[in-house]
Design an enzyme around this catalytic site. Structure first.
Site, PDB file in Angstrom:
ATOM      1  N   GLY A  86       0.827  -1.207   0.000  1.00 50.93           N
ATOM      2  CA  GLY A  86       0.000   0.000   0.000  1.00 50.93           C
ATOM      3  C   GLY A  86       0.857   1.251   0.000  1.00 50.93           C
ATOM      4  O   GLY A  86       2.093   1.177  -0.094  1.00 50.93           O
ATOM      5  N   ASP A  88       0.689   5.765   1.371  1.00 52.04           N
ATOM      6  CA  ASP A  88      -0.066   6.818   2.056  1.00 52.04           C
ATOM      7  C   ASP A  88      -0.418   7.964   1.112  1.00 52.04           C
ATOM      8  O   ASP A  88      -1.432   8.625   1.286  1.00 52.04           O
ATOM      9  CB  ASP A  88       0.746   7.347   3.241  1.00 52.04           C
ATOM     10  CG  ASP A  88       1.131   6.205   4.166  1.00 52.04           C
ATOM     11  OD1 ASP A  88       0.268   5.361   4.446  1.00 52.04           O
ATOM     12  OD2 ASP A  88       2.313   6.131   4.564  1.00 52.04           O
ATOM     13  N   LYS A  98       5.294   6.572   2.030  1.00 49.48           N
ATOM     14  CA  LYS A  98       4.948   5.357   2.763  1.00 49.48           C
ATOM     15  C   LYS A  98       5.501   5.464   4.187  1.00 49.48           C
ATOM     16  O   LYS A  98       6.305   6.305   4.479  1.00 49.48           O
ATOM     17  CB  LYS A  98       5.551   4.129   2.064  1.00 49.48           C
ATOM     18  CG  LYS A  98       4.847   3.827   0.740  1.00 49.48           C
ATOM     19  CD  LYS A  98       5.372   2.578   0.077  1.00 49.48           C
ATOM     20  CE  LYS A  98       5.474   1.384   0.948  1.00 49.48           C
ATOM     21  NZ  LYS A  98       4.231   1.030   1.652  1.00 49.48           N
ATOM     22  N   GLY A 101       2.784   2.943   8.882  1.00 50.18           N
ATOM     23  CA  GLY A 101       2.888   1.802   9.787  1.00 50.18           C
ATOM     24  C   GLY A 101       4.312   1.561  10.295  1.00 50.18           C
ATOM     25  O   GLY A 101       4.582   0.518  10.887  1.00 50.18           O
ATOM     26  N   GLU A 107      10.358  -2.158   3.815  1.00 48.14           N
ATOM     27  CA  GLU A 107       9.559  -2.050   2.583  1.00 48.14           C
ATOM     28  C   GLU A 107      10.449  -1.577   1.440  1.00 48.14           C
ATOM     29  O   GLU A 107      10.431  -2.153   0.347  1.00 48.14           O
ATOM     30  CB  GLU A 107       8.399  -1.062   2.785  1.00 48.14           C
ATOM     31  CG  GLU A 107       7.295  -1.601   3.687  1.00 48.14           C
ATOM     32  CD  GLU A 107       6.164  -0.610   3.931  1.00 48.14           C
ATOM     33  OE1 GLU A 107       5.075  -1.059   4.289  1.00 48.14           O
ATOM     34  OE2 GLU A 107       6.375   0.613   3.787  1.00 48.14           O
TER      35      GLU A 107
END
Ligand code: R5P
Length: 229
Positions: A86, A88, A98, A101, A107
């Site tokens: 995913g 942001d 990103k 989280g 990532e």
């Protein structure tokens, strides 16, 4: 269609990119969580064979194991076929923010090296320019958080140390570091800022992912839109 339905829709669409014998980078967050669960079902139902997940966080690893996706670690694989995650924010050039989280470092390590980096978002994540809605998360060595916060003023950014919710004190990442959430006025050149932030001693990684997304699947009320670089 609500946001959760849009996330499920793109997660389902992402399964079409997965083939037998693939090593699949497994992203972190609520959208990828749907993908991981659906992938596990396909593996359990023997609709896919010899697919292994490469998790980007403890969240992804735990979920993959619970869902029936066998996992491997980065030092066990020669190549990563695809990574699914995913974001942001997504700008018109498919640059990303990103790290909501706090999983941005692993990532980026995995997604940078994936043959295809497939991003899954609902339409609320599309922005005109990065920084429009979200701060840039920056993972920092704990001892350096305060000096880095001050040094970010050079970029006209204001940064906050991210605090835990079900924990007292700061969030500690999977790598044992802190997160600064840095609000920039408007990010004109994401690639340049990504490099400059990583040049600050004590910064481990930052949440700008410039020039690495290959495909973005956007969940909209009308269905899935595919954006490609
Ligand atoms: O560290 C977290 C990640 O970068 C997530 O992939 C990102 O925050 C998107 O999460 P979600 O799909 O829950 O909006």
């Amino acid at each position: 269609m609500n946001t959760e339905e849009m996330k499920k829709l793109v997660a389902k669409e992402a399964l079409k990119y997965i083939e037998d014998d693939m090593i699949v980078g497994l992203g972190t967050g609520s959208t990828t969580a749907y993908f991981i669960k659906m992938l596990g079902k396909m593996i359990m139902n023997e609709e896919l064979f010899d697919v292994y997940g490469l998790p980007t966080s403890y969240q992804a690893r735990i979920l993959a194991l619970e869902s029936g996706v066998p996992v491997v670690s980065l030092d066990e694989v020669d190549a990563i076929d695809i990574a699914v995650d995913g974001a942001d924010e997504v700008d018109p050039h498919l640059n990303l923010i990103k790290g909501r989280g706090a999983a941005l470092t692993m990532e980026k390590i995995i997604e940078y090296r994936a043959g295809t980096f497939l991003v899954l978002v609902d339409e609320s994540k599309l922005v005109e320019y990065l920084g429009q809605k979200m701060p840039v998360p920056i993972e920092v060595i704990p001892a350096a958080w305060r000096v880095i916060k001050e040094e970010l003023e050079v970029f006209n950014a204001t940064a906050d140390l991210r605090m835990g919710v079900k924990k007292d004190g700061p969030v500690v990442t999977d790598n044992g570091n802190f997160i600064l959430d840095a609000k920039f006025e408007r990010i004109e050149d994401p690639l340049d800022l990504e490099i400059e932030l990583n040049n600050i001693p004590g910064v481990v990684e930052n949440g700008i992912f410039a020039d690495i997304a290959d495909i973005v699947l956007v969940g909209t009320k009308e269905g899935v839109k595919k954006l490609e670089r």
